[in-house]
Design a protein around this motif. Structure first.
Motif, short mmCIF file in Angstrom:
data_model
loop_
_atom_site.label_atom_id
_atom_site.label_comp_id
_atom_site.label_asym_id
_atom_site.label_seq_id
_atom_site.Cartn_x
_atom_site.Cartn_y
_atom_site.Cartn_z
N PRO A 6 -47.58 -72.47 -62.61
CA PRO A 6 -48.73 -73.11 -61.96
C PRO A 6 -48.28 -74.12 -60.92
O PRO A 6 -47.25 -74.79 -61.09
CB PRO A 6 -49.45 -73.82 -63.12
CG PRO A 6 -48.95 -73.15 -64.36
CD PRO A 6 -47.55 -72.71 -64.05
N LEU A 50 -43.88 -76.45 -64.17
CA LEU A 50 -44.96 -76.77 -63.25
C LEU A 50 -44.38 -77.12 -61.90
O LEU A 50 -43.34 -77.78 -61.82
CB LEU A 50 -45.77 -77.98 -63.74
CG LEU A 50 -46.53 -77.87 -65.05
CD1 LEU A 50 -47.14 -79.22 -65.40
CD2 LEU A 50 -47.61 -76.81 -64.95
N ARG A 64 -56.20 -75.79 -63.83
CA ARG A 64 -55.93 -75.92 -65.27
C ARG A 64 -54.80 -74.97 -65.64
O ARG A 64 -54.73 -73.85 -65.17
CB ARG A 64 -57.16 -75.57 -66.08
CG ARG A 64 -56.87 -75.53 -67.58
CD ARG A 64 -58.08 -75.20 -68.38
NE ARG A 64 -58.89 -76.41 -68.45
CZ ARG A 64 -60.05 -76.48 -69.07
NH1 ARG A 64 -60.56 -75.44 -69.65
NH2 ARG A 64 -60.71 -77.61 -69.11
N ALA A 65 -53.93 -75.46 -66.53
CA ALA A 65 -52.89 -74.61 -67.12
C ALA A 65 -53.13 -74.57 -68.62
O ALA A 65 -53.26 -75.61 -69.27
CB ALA A 65 -51.50 -75.16 -66.82
N TYR A 66 -53.21 -73.37 -69.17
CA TYR A 66 -53.37 -73.15 -70.60
C TYR A 66 -51.98 -72.99 -71.20
O TYR A 66 -51.23 -72.10 -70.79
CB TYR A 66 -54.21 -71.90 -70.85
CG TYR A 66 -54.41 -71.56 -72.30
CD1 TYR A 66 -55.46 -72.11 -73.02
CD2 TYR A 66 -53.55 -70.69 -72.96
CE1 TYR A 66 -55.66 -71.80 -74.35
CE2 TYR A 66 -53.73 -70.37 -74.29
CZ TYR A 66 -54.80 -70.92 -74.98
OH TYR A 66 -54.98 -70.61 -76.31
N ASN A 112 -56.20 -82.33 -62.33
CA ASN A 112 -55.66 -81.10 -62.93
C ASN A 112 -55.61 -81.26 -64.44
O ASN A 112 -55.38 -82.35 -64.96
CB ASN A 112 -54.24 -80.84 -62.39
CG ASN A 112 -54.23 -80.71 -60.89
OD1 ASN A 112 -54.89 -79.86 -60.33
ND2 ASN A 112 -53.52 -81.61 -60.23
N LEU A 114 -54.16 -79.95 -68.30
CA LEU A 114 -53.20 -79.24 -69.14
C LEU A 114 -53.85 -79.07 -70.51
O LEU A 114 -54.18 -80.06 -71.17
CB LEU A 114 -51.91 -80.02 -69.27
CG LEU A 114 -51.10 -80.20 -67.98
CD1 LEU A 114 -50.03 -81.26 -68.18
CD2 LEU A 114 -50.48 -78.90 -67.57
#
Length: 118
Positions: A6, A50, A64-66, A112, A114
């Protein structure tokens, strides 16, 4: 095997360092910054990579990062709370779809997210 990394838009290097390095515990893998240009950098922690960028056209804030299968999420959550970072005090919840999975979300200073699952 392909890798997905991401890219998060940031606006202030010092705030990014305070959040990602000092509070969350990521480490800086590398930085690219020529004199008078925005920064582009990679940070990592527990296999999470990242890219953080100040470049205008790279991405949009509010991504967003899952993060799946984060090990020792309860311990990590307690570590973050103990650091007493005044801008973020995340909760730890159970996922609605599985009460065996813990969930914690943090929002960086640039909007952003997480989403840690463990």
């Amino acid at each position: 095997m392909a890798t997905i990394i991401p890219i998060f838009r940031i606006f202030d290097y010092d705030k990014a360092i305070e959040f990602y390095i000092n509070w969350l515990g990521f480490k800086i893998d590398w930085e690219h910054k020529e004199t008078g240009t925005p920064i582009y950098m990679q940070v990592s922690m527990q296999g999470i990579l990242l890219h953080l960028t100040e470049h205008h056209g790279d991405c949009t804030p509010g991504a967003r990062a899952y993060i799946a299968d984060f090990e020792n999420l309860k311990d990590f959550h307690q570590l973050l709370l103990a650091k007493d970072y005044k801008f973020n005090r995340p909760g730890l919840e159970k996922q609605s779809w599985n009460d065996q999975v813990d969930y914690m979300e943090v929002i960086d200073p640039f909007g952003n997210r997480l989403s840690f699952n463990g």
